[in-house]
Design an enzyme around this catalytic site. Structure first.
Site, mmCIF file in Angstrom:
data_model
loop_
_atom_site.group_PDB
_atom_site.id
_atom_site.type_symbol
_atom_site.label_atom_id
_atom_site.label_comp_id
_atom_site.label_asym_id
_atom_site.label_seq_id
_atom_site.Cartn_x
_atom_site.Cartn_y
_atom_site.Cartn_z
ATOM 1 N N SER A 52 0.826 -1.216 0.000
ATOM 2 C CA SER A 52 0.000 0.000 0.000
ATOM 3 C C SER A 52 0.855 1.259 0.000
ATOM 4 O O SER A 52 2.004 1.235 0.417
ATOM 5 C CB SER A 52 -0.893 0.046 1.237
HETATM 6 N N1 SAH Z 1 -0.017 -5.288 4.176
HETATM 7 C C1 SAH Z 1 0.800 -5.582 3.005
HETATM 8 C C2 SAH Z 1 0.090 -5.312 1.696
HETATM 9 C C3 SAH Z 1 -1.064 -6.155 1.515
HETATM 10 S S1 SAH Z 1 -1.544 -6.549 -0.135
HETATM 11 C C4 SAH Z 1 2.108 -4.859 3.028
HETATM 12 O O1 SAH Z 1 2.335 -4.037 3.931
HETATM 13 O O2 SAH Z 1 2.927 -5.119 2.149
HETATM 14 C C5 SAH Z 1 -2.798 -7.677 0.350
HETATM 15 C C6 SAH Z 1 -2.272 -9.033 0.757
HETATM 16 O O3 SAH Z 1 -3.390 -9.748 1.276
HETATM 17 C C7 SAH Z 1 -1.739 -9.845 -0.398
HETATM 18 O O4 SAH Z 1 -0.442 -10.282 -0.124
HETATM 19 C C8 SAH Z 1 -2.725 -11.019 -0.498
HETATM 20 O O5 SAH Z 1 -2.122 -12.205 -0.913
HETATM 21 C C9 SAH Z 1 -3.248 -11.108 0.928
HETATM 22 N N2 SAH Z 1 -4.534 -11.781 1.103
HETATM 23 C C10 SAH Z 1 -5.645 -11.733 0.328
HETATM 24 N N3 SAH Z 1 -6.628 -12.491 0.832
HETATM 25 C C11 SAH Z 1 -6.147 -13.034 1.980
HETATM 26 C C12 SAH Z 1 -6.684 -13.923 2.968
HETATM 27 N N4 SAH Z 1 -7.904 -14.453 2.873
HETATM 28 N N5 SAH Z 1 -5.898 -14.260 4.024
HETATM 29 C C13 SAH Z 1 -4.628 -13.787 4.136
HETATM 30 N N6 SAH Z 1 -4.065 -12.965 3.234
HETATM 31 C C14 SAH Z 1 -4.804 -12.579 2.172
#
Ligand code: SAH
Length: 232
Positions: free
Chosen positions: A81
């Site tokens: 993000s």
């Molecule tokens: N917080 C992260 C960015 C998140 S991007 C950072 O600081 O880099 C969103 C992430 O959520 C992705 O890596 C994706 O694979 C994960 N995601 C999506 N659905 C999910 C779920 N059901 N459980 C765990 N992770 C999930």
């Protein structure tokens, strides 16, 4: 031309601190312009944003862009993000040193590191195994012993360590997963982007009051989708 090994080593030692200083300066500027400049005022959040080296959480080729205020690709169609949103979501949770926080969507581990600078323990779940493993390794290398990474579907939360003072979801969900609300402490807050897949979502702040969710819409956001593990 091949330089003798001692000279090469000297050059390396000289350039490394210079680069670190460049990133430090960029980080300061990012906080002044995009974080403080856009209204984030929580001292602990500002300090964490000044401390965590975002360039170590993005692909090396994009390190120079790490302190610009936009999201960056981290592979597998996922993004880290934009710094303002990370700071904003952290601030609305009113993080305090004694808190235990659950994050869904570890991604690069950057948001977890920002939280770990402020709170006692961070539990974070990632559904893409490669990301989960890479983030766990990176966080360990950087000394974040208070971050615990698990690979799995965050929909179900992480019951063993519940209840949490705060929960942060960093993927766009169609609705608030009930297990997450269950694992939130009474009086605790959850921040989560909610909306139909592949559309703008509403970033919601949910407070648990007498077991019920009290929801406030904060701002429109675009997050990668919250995915689900296939049922066996
Ligand atoms: N917080 C992260 C960015 C998140 S991007 C950072 O600081 O880099 C969103 C992430 O959520 C992705 O890596 C994706 O694979 C994960 N995601 C999506 N659905 C999910 C779920 N059901 N459980 C765990 N992770 C999930």
């Amino acid at each position: 031309m091949l330089l003798p090994a001692p000279i090469l080593l000297l050059l390396l030692l000289l350039t490394f601190p210079v680069q670190e200083d460049i990133y430090k300066e960029k980080r300061e500027k990012m906080v002044e312009r995009h974080i403080k400049g856009r209204g984030i005022s929580d001292k602990a959040v500002l300090k964490a944003m000044r401390t965590v080296k975002r360039h170590l959480f993005v692909p090396q080729a994009l390190a120079a862009e790490a302190y610009n205020d936009h999201p960056l690709p981290i592979g597998h169609d996922q993004t880290i993000s934009q710094p303002y949103i990370v700071a904003y979501m952290t601030e609305v949770l009113e993080p305090k040193p004694q808190m235990k926080v659950l994050e869904i969507g570890t991604g690069s581990g950057y948001q977890a590191a920002v939280l770990a600078e402020i709170v006692k323990e961070v539990y974070t779940i990632e559904i893409v195994p490669e990301h989960g493993r890479a983030a766990a390794e990176r966080l360990k290398k950087l000394g974040y012993d208070n971050v615990h990474v698990k690979v799995g579907d965050g929909y179900k939360g992480w019951k063993e360590h519940a209840p949490y003072d705060a929960i942060i979801v960093t993927a766009g969900a169609e609705a608030v997963p009930p297990p997450l609300l269950e694992q939130l402490k009474e009086g605790g807050s959850m921040v989560i982007p909610v909306g139909p897949q592949n559309q703008t979502q509403s970033l919601q702040l949910i407070e648990k009051k007498k077991g019920k969710a009290v929801t406030k819409d904060l701002l429109p956001v675009v997050f990668v989708p919250f995915t689900r593990e296939k049922e066996e």
